[in-house]
Design a protein around this motif. Structure first.
Motif, PDB file in Angstrom:
ATOM      1  N   ARG A   1      11.902  -5.091   7.803  1.00 37.39           N
ATOM      2  CA  ARG A   1      11.120  -5.975   6.946  1.00 37.39           C
ATOM      3  C   ARG A   1       9.870  -6.399   7.702  1.00 37.39           C
ATOM      4  O   ARG A   1       9.959  -7.005   8.774  1.00 37.39           O
ATOM      5  CB  ARG A   1      11.909  -7.214   6.532  1.00 37.39           C
ATOM      6  N   LEU A   2       8.743  -6.075   7.135  1.00 32.64           N
ATOM      7  CA  LEU A   2       7.471  -6.470   7.707  1.00 32.64           C
ATOM      8  C   LEU A   2       7.012  -7.790   7.103  1.00 32.64           C
ATOM      9  O   LEU A   2       7.294  -8.078   5.940  1.00 32.64           O
ATOM     10  CB  LEU A   2       6.411  -5.395   7.453  1.00 32.64           C
ATOM     11  N   SER A   3       6.299  -8.549   7.901  1.00 35.78           N
ATOM     12  CA  SER A   3       5.718  -9.808   7.435  1.00 35.78           C
ATOM     13  C   SER A   3       4.207  -9.761   7.597  1.00 35.78           C
ATOM     14  O   SER A   3       3.693  -9.127   8.521  1.00 35.78           O
ATOM     15  CB  SER A   3       6.280 -10.992   8.230  1.00 35.78           C
ATOM     16  N   CYS A   4       3.532 -10.444   6.699  1.00 34.84           N
ATOM     17  CA  CYS A   4       2.076 -10.547   6.731  1.00 34.84           C
ATOM     18  C   CYS A   4       1.737 -12.027   6.651  1.00 34.84           C
ATOM     19  O   CYS A   4       1.970 -12.656   5.623  1.00 34.84           O
ATOM     20  CB  CYS A   4       1.471  -9.774   5.570  1.00 34.84           C
ATOM     21  N   ALA A   5       1.209 -12.571   7.726  1.00 33.12           N
ATOM     22  CA  ALA A   5       0.886 -13.989   7.779  1.00 33.12           C
ATOM     23  C   ALA A   5      -0.617 -14.182   7.865  1.00 33.12           C
ATOM     24  O   ALA A   5      -1.328 -13.378   8.462  1.00 33.12           O
ATOM     25  CB  ALA A   5       1.571 -14.634   8.978  1.00 33.12           C
ATOM     26  N   ALA A   6      -1.078 -15.276   7.279  1.00 34.14           N
ATOM     27  CA  ALA A   6      -2.509 -15.567   7.263  1.00 34.14           C
ATOM     28  C   ALA A   6      -2.853 -16.649   8.267  1.00 34.14           C
ATOM     29  O   ALA A   6      -2.069 -17.568   8.484  1.00 34.14           O
ATOM     30  CB  ALA A   6      -2.937 -16.008   5.882  1.00 34.14           C
ATOM     31  N   SER A   7      -4.005 -16.511   8.871  1.00 33.67           N
ATOM     32  CA  SER A   7      -4.516 -17.572   9.730  1.00 33.67           C
ATOM     33  C   SER A   7      -5.908 -17.945   9.257  1.00 33.67           C
ATOM     34  O   SER A   7      -6.745 -17.075   9.047  1.00 33.67           O
ATOM     35  CB  SER A   7      -4.556 -17.115  11.200  1.00 33.67           C
ATOM     36  N   GLY A   8      -6.118 -19.225   9.056  1.00 33.97           N
ATOM     37  CA  GLY A   8      -7.437 -19.679   8.660  1.00 33.97           C
ATOM     38  C   GLY A   8      -7.649 -19.791   7.168  1.00 33.97           C
ATOM     39  O   GLY A   8      -8.699 -20.259   6.738  1.00 33.97           O
ATOM     40  N   PHE A   9      -6.708 -19.337   6.355  1.00 33.25           N
ATOM     41  CA  PHE A   9      -6.851 -19.494   4.917  1.00 33.25           C
ATOM     42  C   PHE A   9      -5.481 -19.399   4.260  1.00 33.25           C
ATOM     43  O   PHE A   9      -4.524 -18.904   4.856  1.00 33.25           O
ATOM     44  CB  PHE A   9      -7.811 -18.452   4.333  1.00 33.25           C
ATOM     45  N   THR A  10      -5.415 -19.871   3.017  1.00 33.05           N
ATOM     46  CA  THR A  10      -4.163 -19.795   2.288  1.00 33.05           C
ATOM     47  C   THR A  10      -4.144 -18.533   1.434  1.00 33.05           C
ATOM     48  O   THR A  10      -5.161 -18.133   0.865  1.00 33.05           O
ATOM     49  CB  THR A  10      -3.978 -21.041   1.405  1.00 33.05           C
ATOM     50  N   LEU A  11      -2.974 -17.948   1.345  1.00 31.33           N
ATOM     51  CA  LEU A  11      -2.835 -16.704   0.592  1.00 31.33           C
ATOM     52  C   LEU A  11      -2.694 -16.924  -0.909  1.00 31.33           C
ATOM     53  O   LEU A  11      -2.753 -15.973  -1.675  1.00 31.33           O
ATOM     54  CB  LEU A  11      -1.614 -15.924   1.089  1.00 31.33           C
ATOM     55  N   ASP A  12      -2.528 -18.175  -1.331  1.00 24.79           N
ATOM     56  CA  ASP A  12      -2.191 -18.469  -2.727  1.00 24.79           C
ATOM     57  C   ASP A  12      -3.126 -17.798  -3.733  1.00 24.79           C
ATOM     58  O   ASP A  12      -2.696 -17.431  -4.810  1.00 24.79           O
ATOM     59  CB  ASP A  12      -2.242 -19.977  -2.971  1.00 24.79           C
ATOM     60  N   TYR A  13      -4.401 -17.660  -3.388  1.00 26.81           N
ATOM     61  CA  TYR A  13      -5.366 -17.188  -4.364  1.00 26.81           C
ATOM     62  C   TYR A  13      -5.663 -15.699  -4.245  1.00 26.81           C
ATOM     63  O   TYR A  13      -6.550 -15.185  -4.939  1.00 26.81           O
ATOM     64  CB  TYR A  13      -6.664 -17.975  -4.226  1.00 26.81           C
ATOM     65  N   TYR A  14      -4.912 -15.015  -3.392  1.00 25.57           N
ATOM     66  CA  TYR A  14      -5.211 -13.621  -3.122  1.00 25.57           C
ATOM     67  C   TYR A  14      -4.037 -12.710  -3.446  1.00 25.57           C
ATOM     68  O   TYR A  14      -2.882 -13.054  -3.195  1.00 25.57           O
ATOM     69  CB  TYR A  14      -5.581 -13.425  -1.653  1.00 25.57           C
ATOM     70  N   ALA A  15      -4.352 -11.561  -3.980  1.00 27.68           N
ATOM     71  CA  ALA A  15      -3.389 -10.478  -4.024  1.00 27.68           C
ATOM     72  C   ALA A  15      -3.369  -9.841  -2.637  1.00 27.68           C
ATOM     73  O   ALA A  15      -4.391  -9.829  -1.942  1.00 27.68           O
ATOM     74  CB  ALA A  15      -3.787  -9.451  -5.087  1.00 27.68           C
ATOM     75  N   ILE A  16      -2.226  -9.343  -2.241  1.00 30.58           N
ATOM     76  CA  ILE A  16      -2.067  -8.770  -0.915  1.00 30.58           C
ATOM     77  C   ILE A  16      -1.553  -7.340  -1.022  1.00 30.58           C
ATOM     78  O   ILE A  16      -0.647  -7.055  -1.808  1.00 30.58           O
ATOM     79  CB  ILE A  16      -1.086  -9.593  -0.063  1.00 30.58           C
ATOM     80  N   GLY A  17      -2.163  -6.481  -0.245  1.00 31.56           N
ATOM     81  CA  GLY A  17      -1.740  -5.095  -0.234  1.00 31.56           C
ATOM     82  C   GLY A  17      -1.220  -4.672   1.141  1.00 31.56           C
ATOM     83  O   GLY A  17      -1.602  -5.250   2.156  1.00 31.56           O
ATOM     84  N   TRP A  18      -0.360  -3.693   1.131  1.00 32.33           N
ATOM     85  CA  TRP A  18       0.134  -3.082   2.368  1.00 32.33           C
ATOM     86  C   TRP A  18      -0.390  -1.650   2.450  1.00 32.33           C
ATOM     87  O   TRP A  18      -0.363  -0.913   1.466  1.00 32.33           O
ATOM     88  CB  TRP A  18       1.662  -3.063   2.406  1.00 32.33           C
ATOM     89  N   PHE A  19      -0.821  -1.286   3.626  1.00 31.25           N
ATOM     90  CA  PHE A  19      -1.353   0.042   3.904  1.00 31.25           C
ATOM     91  C   PHE A  19      -0.699   0.572   5.170  1.00 31.25           C
ATOM     92  O   PHE A  19      -0.124  -0.193   5.955  1.00 31.25           O
ATOM     93  CB  PHE A  19      -2.874  -0.018   4.113  1.00 31.25           C
ATOM     94  N   ARG A  20      -0.843   1.861   5.391  1.00 31.71           N
ATOM     95  CA  ARG A  20      -0.399   2.426   6.664  1.00 31.71           C
ATOM     96  C   ARG A  20      -1.322   3.580   7.049  1.00 31.71           C
ATOM     97  O   ARG A  20      -1.978   4.173   6.204  1.00 31.71           O
ATOM     98  CB  ARG A  20       1.042   2.925   6.583  1.00 31.71           C
ATOM     99  N   ARG A  21      -1.344   3.839   8.349  1.00 33.18           N
ATOM    100  CA  ARG A  21      -2.105   4.972   8.869  1.00 33.18           C
ATOM    101  C   ARG A  21      -1.235   5.699   9.875  1.00 33.18           C
ATOM    102  O   ARG A  21      -0.880   5.132  10.913  1.00 33.18           O
ATOM    103  CB  ARG A  21      -3.409   4.535   9.514  1.00 33.18           C
ATOM    104  N   ALA A  22      -0.916   6.920   9.534  1.00 33.82           N
ATOM    105  CA  ALA A  22      -0.150   7.774  10.443  1.00 33.82           C
ATOM    106  C   ALA A  22      -1.123   8.572  11.310  1.00 33.82           C
ATOM    107  O   ALA A  22      -2.276   8.789  10.907  1.00 33.82           O
ATOM    108  CB  ALA A  22       0.738   8.715   9.645  1.00 33.82           C
ATOM    109  N   PRO A  23      -0.693   9.003  12.468  1.00 36.12           N
ATOM    110  CA  PRO A  23      -1.580   9.764  13.357  1.00 36.12           C
ATOM    111  C   PRO A  23      -2.159  10.983  12.652  1.00 36.12           C
ATOM    112  O   PRO A  23      -1.430  11.759  12.031  1.00 36.12           O
ATOM    113  CB  PRO A  23      -0.650  10.183  14.501  1.00 36.12           C
ATOM    114  N   GLY A  24      -3.475  11.124  12.703  1.00 37.40           N
ATOM    115  CA  GLY A  24      -4.132  12.271  12.116  1.00 37.40           C
ATOM    116  C   GLY A  24      -4.260  12.240  10.613  1.00 37.40           C
ATOM    117  O   GLY A  24      -4.709  13.216  10.005  1.00 37.40           O
ATOM    118  N   LYS A  25      -3.898  11.117   9.995  1.00 36.31           N
ATOM    119  CA  LYS A  25      -3.955  11.029   8.536  1.00 36.31           C
ATOM    120  C   LYS A  25      -4.836   9.876   8.107  1.00 36.31           C
ATOM    121  O   LYS A  25      -5.125   8.963   8.876  1.00 36.31           O
ATOM    122  CB  LYS A  25      -2.547  10.863   7.959  1.00 36.31           C
ATOM    123  N   GLU A  26      -5.249   9.916   6.857  1.00 36.95           N
ATOM    124  CA  GLU A  26      -6.049   8.829   6.310  1.00 36.95           C
ATOM    125  C   GLU A  26      -5.170   7.608   6.029  1.00 36.95           C
ATOM    126  O   GLU A  26      -3.957   7.719   5.875  1.00 36.95           O
ATOM    127  CB  GLU A  26      -6.712   9.279   5.013  1.00 36.95           C
TER     128      GLU A  26
END
Length: 128
Positions: free
Chosen positions: A18-43
């Motif tokens: 389970r990954l977590s995404c925490a914010a510093s400096g602002f509240t997440l309430d007003y934002y949609a949040i996306g998860w991305f990944r980058r594998a070696p040699g890939k976009e």
């Protein structure tokens, strides 16, 4: 103003993280949040997005049915539960913010250019 992903690690194929995404400096309430990944040699690949109130979630085909995105605005945190992990899931995982989730047809489901507040990612390694 940044997001910080954490929770990565080494896991065997078929396992979970389970990954977590925490914010510093602002509240997440007003934002949609996306998860991305980058594998070696890939976009960079967009995986999932959750609306600001958590009412809508979206997934790329590659993770649909295995990954679940959720959020706890009281904790200012978004999560990505990853089950049935495969070696091809090995990558650095990032979270980022946007005003509204927009999922596109075709290979690129989520456009990284529509997201901001990228922070350092977290490494996920799945062994076979």
């Amino acid at each position: 103003v940044q997001l910080q992903a954490s929770g990565g690690g080494l896991v065997q194929a078929g396992g979970s993280l389970r990954l977590s995404c925490a914010a510093s400096g602002f509240t997440l309430d007003y934002y949609a949040i996306g998860w991305f990944r980058r594998a070696p040699g890939k976009e960079r690949e967009g995986l999932s997005c959750i609306s600001s109130n958590g009412g809508s979630t979206y997934y790329a085909d590659s993770v649909e049915g295995r990954f679940t995105i959720s959020r706890d605005n009281a904790k200012n945190t978004v999560y990505l539960q990853m089950n049935s992990l495969k070696p091809e899931d090995t990558a650095v995982y990032y979270c980022a913010a946007t005003r509204m989730c927009h999922m596109y047809s075709g290979r690129t489901r989520f456009r990284p250019t529509e997201f901001g507040s990228w922070g350092q990612g977290t490494q996920v390694t799945v062994s076979s």
